[in-house]
Design an enzyme around this catalytic site. Structure first.
Site, short mmCIF file in Angstrom:
data_model
loop_
_atom_site.label_atom_id
_atom_site.label_comp_id
_atom_site.label_asym_id
_atom_site.label_seq_id
_atom_site.Cartn_x
_atom_site.Cartn_y
_atom_site.Cartn_z
CD GLU A 48 -3.02 -0.66 2.37
OE1 GLU A 48 -2.83 0.32 3.12
OE2 GLU A 48 -3.93 -1.49 2.56
NE ARG A 105 1.65 1.44 -25.24
CZ ARG A 105 2.72 0.70 -24.96
NH1 ARG A 105 3.33 0.04 -25.94
NH2 ARG A 105 3.19 0.63 -23.74
CG HIS A 139 -0.37 6.16 -28.45
ND1 HIS A 139 0.73 5.85 -29.23
CD2 HIS A 139 -1.36 5.30 -28.85
CE1 HIS A 139 0.44 4.84 -30.03
NE2 HIS A 139 -0.82 4.50 -29.83
CG ASP A 181 2.54 3.57 -37.49
OD1 ASP A 181 2.15 4.75 -37.57
OD2 ASP A 181 2.86 3.04 -36.40
CE LYS A 204 3.24 -0.42 -37.20
NZ LYS A 204 4.00 -0.19 -35.96
NE ARG A 206 1.48 -3.61 -35.06
CZ ARG A 206 2.61 -3.66 -34.39
NH1 ARG A 206 3.12 -4.82 -34.05
NH2 ARG A 206 3.25 -2.56 -34.05
CG ASP A 230 6.20 5.84 -33.48
OD1 ASP A 230 5.16 6.50 -33.32
OD2 ASP A 230 6.21 4.61 -33.65
CB ALA A 236 13.37 -1.52 -30.01
#
Length: 336
Positions: A48, A105, A139, A181, A204, A206, A230, A236
């Site tokens: 705590e 994010r 972000h 990107d 890119k 994914r 970025d 990385a």
């Protein structure tokens, strides 16, 4: 000018060196000593968090300096508990200076039955008693709309522009700014405009999170000094692969300008062994010893811009003026 005599700074444990550097810069700007408020932040045996402020803060304009970086939950709770301690001690206004805003994010639902954690964190901060946010390179800029309080989002691109003009002053005509990107094009374009350089994009795709299946360069990078831009570098992997793809497409050199050096897991080893000549990050997140000792990683200070922003907020003057390279250049004179 407000009735409050001086701004007061208090820091959590997330990035104490940055907080101390901000206090030193404010001392320089003000011509009088600006120190961190004396307080203790400790943990009980069950982890705590306990906060005790030793100085009187009644009626004061308080600025809490605390990144919500790793460990994100601990640092976030420190911020909230410090806020509660100050609010219950009758501070006049509480501003959270968050150089790195964690959970950013998670700003939207990517699939069914997932949270929007950035909005939850925003609600917690406002409910705790924070009345203003000062942060750096969110972000996603729409996170500002998650708050019902003022949010000042500073940009690292003016700092990067000053550094790039210094580092490549004789070769600026060979520089090309690259977005890693499609989503980061606006951020890369901002730096490209400041240094009058062309823009390229690495597209890119994914197959699943954390893995990049394919990369394609949009634009001619042959014989160019490529600057990848970025907002954060985590493991990385994407950054180093983008650098390889650029070199395969004829780039003469690859450098990277990243605002927040999260640098998790194998990140430092990947950057050290990559084809990148340099990775430039800021100290928004306290760098580890490994990051500091890496031969091709440089760290730019953010204390000057945060110190000036705090003074501008306190005095009721413009923060957006610090978005301009010409405004920041005198502040960073002799530093970059």
């Amino acid at each position: 000018m407000p009735n409050i005599v001086e701004p007061k700074l208090i820091s959590g444990n997330a990035n104490l060196p940055l907080a101390q550097a901000i206090a030193r810069r404010m001392t320089m700007y003000r011509g009088m000593n600006v120190g961190l408020v004396d307080a203790r932040i400790e943990r009980f045996n069950d982890q705590e968090i306990f906060v005790e402020v030793y100085e009187n803060v009644r009626g004061e304009d308080m600025f809490i300096i605390q990144s919500t970086s790793r460990p994100a939950n601990d640092n976030l709770m420190e911020l909230l508990i410090i806020t509660d301690a100050l609010r219950r001690s009758s501070a006049a206004r509480i501003t959270a200076v968050i150089p790195y805003f964690g959970y950013a994010r998670q700003d939207r639902r990517t699939k069914a039955r997932t949270p929007i954690s950035a909005k939850l964190v925003a609600n917690m901060m406002v409910e705790a008693g924070i009345e203003r946010i000062l942060t750096l390179d969110l972000h996603a800029t729409q996170i500002q709309g998650f708050f019902d309080i003022p949010v000042d989002n500073l940009y690292a691109s003016p700092i990067f522009a000053i550094d790039a003009k210094t580092q490549f002053q004789d070769r600026l005509d060979q520089v090309m700014v690259v977005s890693p990107d499609v989503g980061g094009v606006a951020r890369a374009r901002e730096l490209a405009k400041r240094i009058n350089a062309p823009l390229s994009i690495v597209d890119k795709r994914r197959e699943k999170p954390g893995e990049v299946a394919e990369m394609t360069v949009i634009g001619d990078v042959k014989d160019k000094i490529c600057l990848i831009v970025d907002d954060m570098c985590d493991t990385a992997g994407t950054l180093c692969k983008a650098a390889e793809v650029l070199m395969d497409n004829g780039a003469s050199e690859v450098h990277a300008y990243i605002t927040h050096g999260v640098m998790s897991g194998p990140a430092v080893d990947r950057v050290t062994n990559s084809v990148m000549k340099s990775l430039v990050i800021t100290d928004s997140i306290q760098p580890t010893e490994a990051v500091q000792s890496a031969p091709n990683i440089r760290i730019l200070p953010t204390a000057p811009i945060f110190a000036q922003s705090i003074l501008n907020i306190w005095s009721g003057t413009s923060v957006s003026s610090l978005f301009e390279t010409d405004t920041l250049a005198p502040i960073y004179e002799g530093i970059l």
